[in-house]
Design an enzyme around this catalytic site. Structure first.
Site, PDB file in Angstrom:
ATOM      1  N   ASP A 180       0.272   3.407  -9.593  1.00 45.13           N
ATOM      2  CA  ASP A 180       1.311   2.365  -9.655  1.00 45.13           C
ATOM      3  C   ASP A 180       0.813   0.998  -9.176  1.00 45.13           C
ATOM      4  O   ASP A 180       1.193  -0.030  -9.739  1.00 45.13           O
ATOM      5  CB  ASP A 180       2.511   2.760  -8.773  1.00 45.13           C
ATOM      6  CG  ASP A 180       3.189   4.018  -9.274  1.00 45.13           C
ATOM      7  OD1 ASP A 180       3.009   4.361 -10.461  1.00 45.13           O
ATOM      8  OD2 ASP A 180       3.881   4.673  -8.473  1.00 45.13           O
TER       9      ASP A 180
HETATM   10  P1  NAP Z   1       0.472   6.789  -7.151  1.00 39.97           P
HETATM   11  O1  NAP Z   1       0.995   5.705  -8.047  1.00 39.97           O
HETATM   12  O2  NAP Z   1       1.449   7.710  -6.561  1.00 39.97           O
HETATM   13  O3  NAP Z   1      -0.607   7.601  -8.012  1.00 39.97           O
HETATM   14  C1  NAP Z   1      -1.404   8.554  -7.454  1.00 39.97           C
HETATM   15  C2  NAP Z   1      -2.281   9.128  -8.539  1.00 39.97           C
HETATM   16  O4  NAP Z   1      -3.224   9.975  -7.904  1.00 39.97           O
HETATM   17  C3  NAP Z   1      -1.525   9.988  -9.540  1.00 39.97           C
HETATM   18  O5  NAP Z   1      -1.343   9.300 -10.762  1.00 39.97           O
HETATM   19  C4  NAP Z   1      -2.396  11.249  -9.689  1.00 39.97           C
HETATM   20  O6  NAP Z   1      -2.783  11.398 -11.057  1.00 39.97           O
HETATM   21  C5  NAP Z   1      -3.617  10.946  -8.828  1.00 39.97           C
HETATM   22  N1  NAP Z   1      -4.081  12.107  -8.080  1.00 39.97           N
HETATM   23  C6  NAP Z   1      -3.343  13.010  -7.407  1.00 39.97           C
HETATM   24  N2  NAP Z   1      -4.123  13.945  -6.870  1.00 39.97           N
HETATM   25  C7  NAP Z   1      -5.400  13.633  -7.209  1.00 39.97           C
HETATM   26  C8  NAP Z   1      -6.662  14.219  -6.957  1.00 39.97           C
HETATM   27  N3  NAP Z   1      -6.788  15.357  -6.245  1.00 39.97           N
HETATM   28  N4  NAP Z   1      -7.769  13.619  -7.434  1.00 39.97           N
HETATM   29  C9  NAP Z   1      -7.657  12.495  -8.178  1.00 39.97           C
HETATM   30  N5  NAP Z   1      -6.480  11.893  -8.448  1.00 39.97           N
HETATM   31  C10 NAP Z   1      -5.375  12.455  -7.976  1.00 39.97           C
HETATM   32  O7  NAP Z   1      -0.375   6.193  -5.968  1.00 39.97           O
HETATM   33  P2  NAP Z   1      -0.619   4.712  -5.495  1.00 39.97           P
HETATM   34  O8  NAP Z   1      -1.224   3.888  -6.592  1.00 39.97           O
HETATM   35  O9  NAP Z   1      -1.335   4.835  -4.195  1.00 39.97           O
HETATM   36  O10 NAP Z   1       0.841   4.116  -5.286  1.00 39.97           O
HETATM   37  C11 NAP Z   1       1.690   4.501  -4.229  1.00 39.97           C
HETATM   38  C12 NAP Z   1       3.117   4.698  -4.728  1.00 39.97           C
HETATM   39  O11 NAP Z   1       3.939   5.161  -3.641  1.00 39.97           O
HETATM   40  C13 NAP Z   1       3.734   3.410  -5.228  1.00 39.97           C
HETATM   41  O12 NAP Z   1       4.649   3.674  -6.261  1.00 39.97           O
HETATM   42  C14 NAP Z   1       4.471   2.919  -4.003  1.00 39.97           C
HETATM   43  O13 NAP Z   1       5.538   2.030  -4.295  1.00 39.97           O
HETATM   44  C15 NAP Z   1       4.999   4.235  -3.458  1.00 39.97           C
HETATM   45  N6  NAP Z   1       5.373   4.035  -2.056  1.00 39.97           N
HETATM   46  C16 NAP Z   1       4.419   3.887  -1.115  1.00 39.97           C
HETATM   47  C17 NAP Z   1       4.771   3.573   0.179  1.00 39.97           C
HETATM   48  C18 NAP Z   1       3.754   3.326   1.252  1.00 39.97           C
HETATM   49  O14 NAP Z   1       4.175   2.986   2.348  1.00 39.97           O
HETATM   50  N7  NAP Z   1       2.466   3.478   0.991  1.00 39.97           N
HETATM   51  C19 NAP Z   1       6.111   3.449   0.518  1.00 39.97           C
HETATM   52  C20 NAP Z   1       7.061   3.609  -0.467  1.00 39.97           C
HETATM   53  C21 NAP Z   1       6.672   3.894  -1.752  1.00 39.97           C
HETATM   54  P3  NAP Z   1      -3.223  12.842 -11.614  1.00 39.97           P
HETATM   55  O15 NAP Z   1      -2.109  13.776 -11.277  1.00 39.97           O
HETATM   56  O16 NAP Z   1      -3.395  12.620 -13.082  1.00 39.97           O
HETATM   57  O17 NAP Z   1      -4.487  13.199 -10.922  1.00 39.97           O
END
Ligand code: NAP
Length: 444
Positions: free
Chosen positions: A369
């Protein structure tokens, strides 16, 4: 008290964070001992039982839950803290009929305590996927919630005016508990970390109100610190996602998007570990973008090996940290610090975004994301307006992930279909291990 303030200050920088945690722990120990000594009649037997039961729950929680589950663990801690506050408030209410300001403090304490207790349990259930993570919405939900809160608050006011009418208290408590559930039901799993920060704030305010009721200055100040820091954290998280509070609380974010559901047939280019190693080897500047998947795969130590290998070959390797990458604020900083990746190589989003245009390779590892260009231009996207890392400005983008699954927001990522993007399919740890092997095999 100073220790609590120092703790918060030290926790704001990764290099002093450990010291901050220790200061907080010592501060709490001193506070407990001080409170026990202040009261002449203390039943140590019950305190020991509570200590053993608390430790029996707390210690396994701390050691058994993985780092990716920290938001859930935090939700549970808030639930317990809030329950403690609400129960003390209840006991005080029945122990001696309160008067004046104490009644006001007790009502605020129990209202916030009970609603935070059930709200935090719901947040835990959603994050742990025991409950459906999607927002559960129905018509008139906001009005019903508002009425429920209104009735609970009215009961609270009635109790303030007539504290002797103790029959009202159980109804008031049940309404507060129910409101906590109803408040969280319409919020999607993706917003839970922000909601937890907000619940943290409520639990802190409840503790602060308890301080007024018990005439304990330490509780007043510690609760206020907790309340304000939780609120500030929630505001920071909302800003990083370009969302408003009302959008988080009433926006039902995280529903499966139509665009994701209709999985368009678009082609992607993929590459092998060998090809990836060659491209990394010939790069001058590589910007690594870590995300949630890196934490899931626990690939931070392999990433460190890759960093060492590339740096030894004269490649400039930097790390771009998005404020909401992963599942909690600072998640990526902690993960990379665990692998001793030099802190000066970590750059915040605003500091590194202009550098992507000079990067030969943007290496995205388990992030999704936070790299989605739709956030910039697609007004129909739920993440529209969220600041993202400009990985698509780099000459080549490499994305390590297992398949084409969406990230937490549940939407497709147009980055994967760009001509300059190479998908490196596989578990992050396995893929990085292979890249490291290939790189080691190439001439040093
Ligand atoms: P993300 O958008 O959740 O994407 C994580 C990606 O990791 C997934 O598409 C998945 O794809 C891949 N993945 C999972 N396991 C894996 C593995 N073992 N090896 C390789 N890839 C793997 O993560 P992000 O870009 O870090 O974004 C964080 C999200 O959380 C955002 O939407 C954010 O708004 C939300 N959020 C975060 C917080 C915070 O405080 N950090 C708070 C509120 C909301 P595959 O399944 O295809 O592997």
């Amino acid at each position: 008290m100073d220790l609590f303030i120092l703790s918060l200050k030290w926790m704001s920088a990764p290099s002093t964070a450990r010291r901050g945690v220790l200061a907080g722990e010592v501060g709490m120990l001193v506070a407990i001992i001080g409170t026990l000594l202040r009261h002449e009649v203390v039943n140590y037997q019950w305190i020991m039982i509570a200590f053993v039961v608390g430790s029996a729950i707390g210690v396994p929680l701390a050691y058994l839950m993985p780092m990716t589950a920290v938001p859930q663990r935090t939700a549970l801690s808030h639930a317990f803290g809030a329950l403690a506050s609400a129960l003390i408030g209840t006991a005080e209410f029945y122990r001696e009929t309160p008067h004046g300001f104490v009644t006001v403090a007790l009502v605020v304490e129990t209202l916030l305590g009970f609603l935070t207790f059930t709200g935090s349990l719901m947040a835990f259930g959603k994050l742990q996927e025991i409950l459906p993570t999607r927002p559960m919405v129905y018509r008139g939900q906001n009005v019903i919630n508002l009425v429920l809160f209104g009735v609970a608050a009215a009961m609270g006011i009635a109790l303030m005016l007539h504290p002797e009418s103790t029959w009202m208290f159980p109804i008031f408590a049940v309404l507060s508990l129910l409101f906590g559930v109803m408040l969280i039901v319409p919020i999607g799993g993706a917003d839970m970390p922000t909601v937890i920060a907000l619940l943290n704030s409520y639990a802190g305010l409840s503790a602060s109100a308890m301080g007024f009721a018990l005439d304990n200055k330490l509780l007043i100040i510690a609760g206020a610190l907790d309340g304000s820091s939780g609120l500030i954290l929630a505001i920071i998280m909302c800003r990083a996602m370009n969302r408003s509070f009302s959008n988080v609380l009433f926006g039902a974010f995280g529903q499966v998007q139509a665009s994701a559901a209709k999985a368009e047939e678009r082609t992607v280019r993929s590459a092998s570990a060998e090809e990836a190693a060659e491209m990394l080897d010939s790069a001058r500047l590589v910007i690594v973008v870590p995300g949630y998947g890196l934490a899931v795969a626990q690939a931070q130590h392999k990433l460190r090996e890759l960093y060492d290998l590339l740096t030894r070959r004269g490649v400039d390797v930097r790390f771009a940290i998005h404020p909401v990458a992963g599942r909690m604020p600072g998640h990526m900083n902690v993960l990379l610090a665990e692998a001793d990746i030099p802190y000066e190589k970590l750059f915040e989003m605003d500091d590194i975004n202009s550098e992507f245009a000079q990067a030969d390779v943007a290496l995205v590892i388990g992030a999704n994301d936070v790299t989605n260009p739709a956030a910039r231009h697609d007004k129909s996207s739920p993440i529209y307006g969220m600041p993202i890392l400009n990985v698509d400005h780099a000459r080549t983008v490499m994305v390590i992930k297992r398949g084409m699954s969406p990230g937490f927001a549940g939407i497709d990522n147009e980055l994967y279909y760009m001509d300059k993007t190479l998908m490196l399919f596989g578990d992050a740890k396995v893929f990085l291990t292979n890249v490291v092997k290939e790189l080691s095999a190439v001439r040093a």
